[in-house]
Design an enzyme around this catalytic site. Sequence first.
Site, mmCIF file in Angstrom:
data_model
loop_
_atom_site.group_PDB
_atom_site.id
_atom_site.type_symbol
_atom_site.label_atom_id
_atom_site.label_comp_id
_atom_site.label_asym_id
_atom_site.label_seq_id
_atom_site.Cartn_x
_atom_site.Cartn_y
_atom_site.Cartn_z
ATOM 1 N N GLY A 1 0.815 -1.206 0.000
ATOM 2 C CA GLY A 1 0.000 0.000 0.000
ATOM 3 C C GLY A 1 0.850 1.258 0.000
ATOM 4 O O GLY A 1 0.332 2.367 0.015
ATOM 5 N N CYS A 2 2.156 1.091 -0.020
ATOM 6 C CA CYS A 2 3.074 2.224 -0.090
ATOM 7 C C CYS A 2 3.603 2.345 -1.520
ATOM 8 O O CYS A 2 3.852 1.339 -2.171
ATOM 9 C CB CYS A 2 4.253 2.028 0.868
ATOM 10 S SG CYS A 2 3.774 1.949 2.603
#
Length: 136
Positions: free
Chosen positions: A49-50
């Site tokens: 999710g980064c």
Amino acid sequence: MASAAFEEIVEDFEFLDDWEDRYRHVIELGKAMEPLDDAFKVPANKVHGCASQVWLQPAIENGVFRFDGDSDAMIVRGLIAVLRALYNGVAVTEVGGIDARAELGRLGLHDHLSAQRSNGVRAMIERIRDVSVERT
């Protein structure tokens, strides 16, 4: 409920006049952090999710939570350092009770991070909370 280390960052931010200086300070916090050993840069420690590569290596000793981390992006490394100041040394049972959004809001981070960086910070916080719940 923030730690002394986090309160120090808050105080530092109060003396910095503009966001550019604050941004540089976050990067300096990341540079001052010890790099994560490559042995811990494994898929199990990767935060999804980064936008950049991020690894968090949690540890719980005597009921106290701490983590080390690293990223290939300097600003994200700095954000990891900020989160370490917020969470390291907290009783594992209290990690979930920290309102990270409000605490980080005291630094004005929400207003100055890109949507991708904000999502990455959220993903790191979720990972920290998940690990603390798994290990209590």
